[in-house]
Design an enzyme around this catalytic site. Sequence first.
Site, mmCIF file in Angstrom:
data_model
loop_
_atom_site.group_PDB
_atom_site.id
_atom_site.type_symbol
_atom_site.label_atom_id
_atom_site.label_comp_id
_atom_site.label_asym_id
_atom_site.label_seq_id
_atom_site.Cartn_x
_atom_site.Cartn_y
_atom_site.Cartn_z
ATOM 1 N N GLY A 308 0.835 -1.193 0.000
ATOM 2 C CA GLY A 308 0.000 0.000 0.000
ATOM 3 C C GLY A 308 0.871 1.245 0.000
ATOM 4 O O GLY A 308 1.993 1.238 -0.515
ATOM 5 N N GLU A 309 0.353 2.335 0.539
ATOM 6 C CA GLU A 309 1.068 3.611 0.678
ATOM 7 C C GLU A 309 1.264 4.348 -0.646
ATOM 8 O O GLU A 309 1.758 5.458 -0.669
ATOM 9 C CB GLU A 309 2.455 3.418 1.325
ATOM 10 C CG GLU A 309 2.453 2.748 2.668
ATOM 11 C CD GLU A 309 3.860 2.549 3.226
ATOM 12 O OE1 GLU A 309 4.848 3.006 2.593
ATOM 13 O OE2 GLU A 309 3.971 1.934 4.310
#
Length: 337
Positions: A308-309
């Site tokens: 993610g991120e």
Amino acid sequence: MIDVPLPDSRAREEALARLDALVKPVGALGRLEELAAWLSAAHGVVPPRPIEDVRVVVFAGDHGVSATSAYPREVTAAMVRVFLAGKSGVNVLAKQVGARVRVLDIAVDDDLADVPEDVRAYKIRRGSGSIDVEDALAPGEASRAFDAGREVADKEIDDGADLLIPGDMGIGNTAVAAALVAAVLGLPAADVVGTGTGIDEAGRARKIAVVERALARPRGDGPFDVLTAMGSACAAATAGFLVQGAVRGVPVLLDGVFSGAAALVAREIAPDAVHWWLAGHRSTEPSQAYALKALGLAPILDLGLRLGEGSGAVQAVPTLRAARAVLAEMGLLADLA
């Protein structure tokens, strides 16, 4: 309904014609050619403009279903500080491609009084409700978060961004994403729930049960009803960010499962926005595959990532730049001696 301009089909056709005329067999550069034509349509010119100013905005928030994760929800607040220190995965990876990273507290279950005020400027609430037993958001909060995401996109674009990447940080994000995808597409929980942060099969079974209970709860049919019942403030903000990028005619590179779920809901609000989005990479989460298929998007990369991120999407930036360079710098068959 939000009006979204369409990319320039004339520029796309011109790009395709030029690609066929380059010093190579027709179609020999595969997906790069498709991306080059897509960028030409988005920019309205052949070759496309250089991709120089890439912005990653990480929307951070906590969820009442965080107990389904392998990590405690306190990690979200800790990670906001890691982003600010420039030490997260996306910080490191974005640096390699010259992208800038911004983190925003949309619904972190912490006051974060020690972080800069601009990080907290768009905070909607502390944590979202546990979607298996209650609505994620109070009435009106989904719209407020959506508008916040639009405002963030406007500010990034006004500051010079020519490519937007939505990032996410929140323990419980994959459960929320799975619930959103299942709700929008009418899928059973077992089809969309994955292992998230690395839970075992027993943990996945508990997560499936949570999503099943969330899907069984009453809700309205509209996109904001779905965001309110089983989304989150950061999902709504991400949706707004995606839509406003399209409204402004700026390409958006989706990351993984969370931005894919937000994109599904965003398309319900602004159907033509999908023409401005690309899928940066294939997540290991099953709900992303369903979301991308429904959106008609094929991932640029498949590296087995699940962080993610925005970390997967930034890895696709060099590929987009390479696609642009093909049109800008390769010679023509007609010019061969």
